[in-house]
Structures are given as C-alpha cells and as structure tokens.
Design a protein around this motif. Structure first.
Motif, PDB file in Angstrom:
ATOM      1  N   UNK A  91       0.948  10.488   7.631  1.00  0.00           N
ATOM      2  CA  UNK A  91       0.385  10.001   6.368  1.00  0.00           C
ATOM      3  C   UNK A  91      -0.915   9.261   6.662  1.00  0.00           C
ATOM      4  N   UNK A  92      -1.832   9.363   5.707  1.00  0.00           N
ATOM      5  CA  UNK A  92      -3.172   8.829   5.899  1.00  0.00           C
ATOM      6  C   UNK A  92      -3.277   7.406   5.365  1.00  0.00           C
ATOM      7  N   UNK A  93      -4.449   6.811   5.598  1.00  0.00           N
ATOM      8  CA  UNK A  93      -4.765   5.474   5.089  1.00  0.00           C
ATOM      9  C   UNK A  93      -6.151   5.525   4.439  1.00  0.00           C
ATOM     10  N   UNK A  94      -6.618   4.390   3.982  1.00  0.00           N
ATOM     11  CA  UNK A  94      -7.917   4.340   3.321  1.00  0.00           C
ATOM     12  C   UNK A  94      -9.049   4.796   4.226  1.00  0.00           C
ATOM     13  N   UNK A  95      -9.000   4.376   5.497  1.00  0.00           N
ATOM     14  CA  UNK A  95     -10.060   4.724   6.444  1.00  0.00           C
ATOM     15  C   UNK A  95     -10.147   6.226   6.647  1.00  0.00           C
ATOM     16  N   UNK A  96      -9.011   6.861   6.962  1.00  0.00           N
ATOM     17  CA  UNK A  96      -9.040   8.290   7.288  1.00  0.00           C
ATOM     18  C   UNK A  96      -9.228   9.151   6.039  1.00  0.00           C
ATOM     19  N   UNK A  97      -8.813   8.658   4.870  1.00  0.00           N
ATOM     20  CA  UNK A  97      -9.069   9.391   3.630  1.00  0.00           C
ATOM     21  C   UNK A  97     -10.557   9.347   3.275  1.00  0.00           C
ATOM     22  N   UNK A 131       0.796  -1.220   0.000  1.00  0.00           N
ATOM     23  CA  UNK A 131       0.000   0.000   0.000  1.00  0.00           C
ATOM     24  C   UNK A 131       0.833   1.276   0.000  1.00  0.00           C
ATOM     25  N   UNK A 132       0.173   2.375  -0.396  1.00  0.00           N
ATOM     26  CA  UNK A 132       0.804   3.699  -0.354  1.00  0.00           C
ATOM     27  C   UNK A 132       1.281   4.085   1.049  1.00  0.00           C
ATOM     28  N   UNK A 133       0.473   3.837   2.113  1.00  0.00           N
ATOM     29  CA  UNK A 133       0.961   4.202   3.448  1.00  0.00           C
ATOM     30  C   UNK A 133       2.279   3.522   3.819  1.00  0.00           C
ATOM     31  N   UNK A 134       2.507   2.306   3.319  1.00  0.00           N
ATOM     32  CA  UNK A 134       3.767   1.614   3.620  1.00  0.00           C
ATOM     33  C   UNK A 134       4.946   2.336   2.965  1.00  0.00           C
ATOM     34  N   UNK A 193       3.170   1.092  -3.027  1.00  0.00           N
ATOM     35  CA  UNK A 193       4.335   1.448  -2.220  1.00  0.00           C
ATOM     36  C   UNK A 193       5.215   2.491  -2.927  1.00  0.00           C
ATOM     37  N   UNK A 194       5.392   2.302  -4.221  1.00  0.00           N
ATOM     38  CA  UNK A 194       6.241   3.193  -5.011  1.00  0.00           C
ATOM     39  C   UNK A 194       5.701   4.618  -5.007  1.00  0.00           C
ATOM     40  N   UNK A 195       4.388   4.767  -5.218  1.00  0.00           N
ATOM     41  CA  UNK A 195       3.801   6.110  -5.268  1.00  0.00           C
ATOM     42  C   UNK A 195       3.723   6.744  -3.884  1.00  0.00           C
ATOM     43  N   UNK A 196       3.524   5.923  -2.835  1.00  0.00           N
ATOM     44  CA  UNK A 196       3.495   6.463  -1.473  1.00  0.00           C
ATOM     45  C   UNK A 196       4.820   7.093  -1.090  1.00  0.00           C
ATOM     46  N   UNK A 197       5.900   6.436  -1.468  1.00  0.00           N
ATOM     47  CA  UNK A 197       7.261   6.946  -1.232  1.00  0.00           C
ATOM     48  C   UNK A 197       7.457   8.265  -1.989  1.00  0.00           C
ATOM     49  N   UNK A 198       7.097   8.265  -3.283  1.00  0.00           N
ATOM     50  CA  UNK A 198       7.306   9.439  -4.125  1.00  0.00           C
ATOM     51  C   UNK A 198       6.453  10.626  -3.680  1.00  0.00           C
ATOM     52  N   UNK A 199       5.201  10.364  -3.310  1.00  0.00           N
ATOM     53  CA  UNK A 199       4.316  11.447  -2.861  1.00  0.00           C
ATOM     54  C   UNK A 199       4.818  12.094  -1.574  1.00  0.00           C
ATOM     55  N   UNK A 200       5.497  11.307  -0.737  1.00  0.00           N
ATOM     56  CA  UNK A 200       6.053  11.853   0.504  1.00  0.00           C
ATOM     57  C   UNK A 200       7.193  12.816   0.208  1.00  0.00           C
ATOM     58  N   UNK A 201       8.029  12.459  -0.756  1.00  0.00           N
ATOM     59  CA  UNK A 201       9.110  13.357  -1.176  1.00  0.00           C
ATOM     60  C   UNK A 201       8.522  14.666  -1.699  1.00  0.00           C
ATOM     61  N   UNK A 206       1.343   7.261  11.362  1.00  0.00           N
ATOM     62  CA  UNK A 206       0.300   6.791  10.451  1.00  0.00           C
ATOM     63  C   UNK A 206      -1.062   7.102  11.051  1.00  0.00           C
ATOM     64  N   UNK A 207      -1.882   7.833  10.303  1.00  0.00           N
ATOM     65  CA  UNK A 207      -3.231   8.176  10.780  1.00  0.00           C
ATOM     66  C   UNK A 207      -4.148   7.003  10.421  1.00  0.00           C
ATOM     67  N   UNK A 208      -4.254   6.055  11.364  1.00  0.00           N
ATOM     68  CA  UNK A 208      -4.921   4.787  11.059  1.00  0.00           C
ATOM     69  C   UNK A 208      -5.236   4.052  12.345  1.00  0.00           C
ATOM     70  N   UNK A 209      -5.848   2.896  12.191  1.00  0.00           N
ATOM     71  CA  UNK A 209      -6.081   2.008  13.335  1.00  0.00           C
ATOM     72  C   UNK A 209      -4.763   1.335  13.722  1.00  0.00           C
TER      73      UNK A 209
END
Length: 439
Positions: free
Chosen positions: A109-115, A25-28, A144-152, A44-47
C-alpha cells in the motif's frame, strides 16, 4: 456543490489545520487490513518513519508484535527511483533476512509521498513471483476507515475469480475497521451456529487477538487466506457491517451478480441485532440457538437496569463514522442524549445520526463541547484534554484508536447482544463514578 461539501459547510467551522487530530491515515487502515490475511507480508511503500509510526501505534494499541515492513524510500530514491527498484529490493531483503518465511501474498500500500511521486505499484507486480496485491492509499485522502475498505476492494478486484453460481450457506462478513479481533470472532461464531460456512474479510480474529504463538510478528496470521479470497465468487451472501464496507460488497457482486448483499450500519443494540438474527433465520429457515435468545433477554434486562444512569446523561462522541453511529444509536435506545459527534472523515452515515452537533473535526473542536457532557466517548488522547479543563466534570470512556491506557483492546466486545450489554454496563458504571466525583 457536492453533498459532502454541503454537509461540512453547514455543520462545522473550517480551520486551516487540525489541532489534536482524531483522524488517522489511509495507509494505517490498509496496513491493518493486510494483517487480517493469512501469511500476508504487509508492505508499506514509504519512508522508514511513516512505517515506524504505524508499527509503534499498533504495537501499543494491541500489545502485540506487528508484522509490517516498508520499502525505505529515502530523499534520493524518492527523486531518482521509479519505484520498482525499492519495492523489489525490499521484498528480496525481507525474505532473505527471515529465512524460511513463505508469504502467501504481499500486500503493498502506498503513502502520500509515493502517490505524489506517481510510482507504478501495479506494474511492479509483473516482476514478483509471490501473489501480489496493491492498493492506492495516499495520506492526503480519506482516513483509516477508507484505507481498510479500499484494501478489501483491491483484494477482491485483483484476486477473486469470476463465478456464476453460489454455494449454498456460504457467507462472507465484511466488518468495518473499528470492529476488534474478538468481536469478529464472536460474529463469525454466531453465523456458524446458524450453520453457515463463514469467512470474514479481513479476519483479525486469529491475527491480533492476543494469542501467544511462535514466530509472531513475521507474517500476518489472519484467518482468511489467498485461496479463500480467490474462491469468494461463489459466496451466496455477503454481509457488510459499516457503510464504508459497501465498496467491498459491490466489488464481489461484480465477480458474481448472483451474490446477495445484506447491509447493517452496525451490530450494536437490540434493533439492529434483531434484524441481523432475523436475516440469518430467514436464510437458514431455522430458529436461533438458545444462547442467542438468552443474550437477547439479558440485553433487555441491561437496558432496564442501565437506563436510569445512561438515559439521563449527555454524551460527546468522537471517532470513525461507522463506529460513531453504533454508539449513538445504542445510547439513544435507552434514552441517552447525544450532544456532539465529531467524526474523523465525512461519510453519508453521519447524516443518519440524531445529535445536536455532528461534524468532521478534531479533538480541539470536540473539547469545546466537553463542558456540556456527562460522558465523553473518545480515544486515549481525549484524557489529557479532559484533565486540563477544570470546568469540565465529564467522565471518559475509551473507544477507538488508539487506546494506550487499557489492556485487552483486541478482546473488548461492543457488538451483538452480548457486547451491547457490556457497553451499557461500562457506560453506566463510568457515569456512576462521575456522580461520585471520581472521574
């Protein structure tokens, strides 16, 4: 119809679900990126379950204490809370529990639930005294790839100060998510040998690199800090490694249009590394260090030594798109035939791969092609599928996330001339074991 949809419709059969997924996942990806920032508190904004899975995943892959926290969103708070309270309470509890902890930045960073819930992760930063970066990374988009890039991109968008001038010989590397801590260190070292003031964004080379130190697992120990990120605008050159990282370079050029962007899809094999070294030589107007020349000659020799085995074999490769293209082009440079590439998510870089089958899918899709391969290059979960198939005699070379089978993932190197040598040796030796019936 979009270009992405065109590609997937032409090259894969659609299924209503993933069986034995290779996608993460993106959060990872975002969590890992924040671990590459000095004294960052990744949140991580999640459970608790979402965060626990990610923490266990990285703990087992790297064999390291993982600095990661979560906001413990429950069923009740997910419905009733506006998001601000759980985030602020989590930060207060974490810092109170770990007395003396002084994070330089909080990475939320968010997850599916909080988004889906629509929490205002941007607005909550107004109530936090510590520098704060938020990134929207829902599980139901990207990987995972896009989550890393979006954080940058988020770190640069929110914290890098605009600039109009460039500092000579200041260089920023933006490696894709598949590049391991030891590899980042080696790429940085090569640039420094050319005389560059070099930063990596993110920089895991001092974070998950297997170094035993006091206080591990509380805060991230990456080599780039918030002060460095604020000052990135005066960079003379940004080098992206992996198509996914172009968004980071574009964000930096918005801060300073004078920043020069140089892109490489990967740094595996002779051709791309020749181009990389040539670019460094061009900027600095100097010859490469003697050791760089030495490793180039070694790679040429390894290509000759390994091509009898590697060049006569067929391969099935799975993983993140930016990692897949590097592996494919290195194997093909010594004559290898790529039968199938199964990627985690769509990326335009997949269109550049020359193979009989290229598609986005899962390990069930990949397993259908194992019988046609001599060597499967995939993550730990492919091992069980290979052992279950009595008709399949392919060997397995472990790459990507996760690898629970082997130690030393953080120091494994496939990049540059040196890493390409060891990759080809490992592929050739694995194929030799297959030939002798030892797989």
């Amino acid at each position: 119809m979009s270009h992405e949809a065109d590609f997937e419709l032409n090259r894969k059969e659609h299924k209503p679900l993933q069986v034995n997924p290779i996608k993460h996942s993106q959060p990872m990806g975002a969590a890992l990126a924040f671990m590459g920032i000095r004294n960052c508190l990744p949140l991580m904004h999640a459970s608790q379950g979402c965060a626990s899975y990610t923490k266990v995943f990285y703990t087992k892959h790297f064999n390291e204490p993982i600095p990661m926290y979560n906001t413990s969103v429950s069923d009740i708070t997910a419905v009733l809370d506006g998001g601000d309270y759980s985030i602020l309470l989590a930060i207060e509890n974490i810092t109170k529990k770990n007395k003396g902890m002084k994070p330089e930045i909080i990475g939320l960073h968010t997850t599916g639930l909080t988004e889906t819930k629509g929490d205002d992760v941007r607005g909550v930063g107004m109530h936090i005294e510590i520098p704060y970066c938020y990134v929207n990374t829902p599980d139901f988009e990207g990987g995972m790839e896009s989550g890393w890039a979006l954080t940058v991109k988020a770190l640069i968008d929110q914290h890098t100060a605009p600039a109009t001038e460039c500092k000579p010989n200041k260089l920023v590397l933006m490696p894709h998510v598949g590049i391991q801590p030891g590899e980042i260190e080696k790429i940085k070292a090569m640039c420094e040998d050319f005389g560059f003031e070099t930063l990596a964004m993110p920089d895991l080379s001092t974070s998950l690199d297997g170094y035993l130190s006091e206080g591990q697992g509380k805060l991230a120990t990456g080599s780039i800090g918030i002060d460095d990120i604020v000052a990135l605008g005066d960079t003379e050159t940004v080098i992206t490694i992996g198509h996914s990282m172009k968004v980071g370079a574009e964000a930096l050029q918005k801060k300073n249009p004078a920043v020069r962007h140089v892109h490489f899809d990967h740094l595996m094999g002779l051709e791309n590394n020749d181009n990389f070294v040539a670019e460094l030589m061009k900027i600095r107007q100097i010859d490469p260090p003697p050791l760089v020349k030495r490793w180039r000659g070694r790679l040429q020799d390894v290509m000759l030594d390994s091509h009898f085995l590697v060049g006569s074999a067929r391969y099935v490769i799975t993983g993140e798109p930016d990692a897949c293209i590097g592996i494919c082009e290195l194997l093909q440079s010594v004559g290898g035939t790529i039968d199938t590439v199964v990627a985690t998510t769509y990326s335009p870089v997949l269109e550049k791969i020359t193979a009989e089958h290229v598609f986005v899918g899962d390990l069930e899709d990949a397993a259908a092609h194992f019988k046609d391969a001599d060597l499967v290059i995939s993550n730990f979960h492919a091992e069980r599928l290979l052992h279950m198939d009595d008709k399949c005699h392919a060997g397995l070379m472990l790459r990507g996330f996760p690898n629970y089978e082997e130690l030393g993932n953080q120091l494994k190197s496939d990049q540059l001339y040196e890493g390409s040598c060891f990759f080809l040796f490992e592929a050739a030796n694995t194929l030799r074991h297959v030939m002798h019936g030892e797989h």
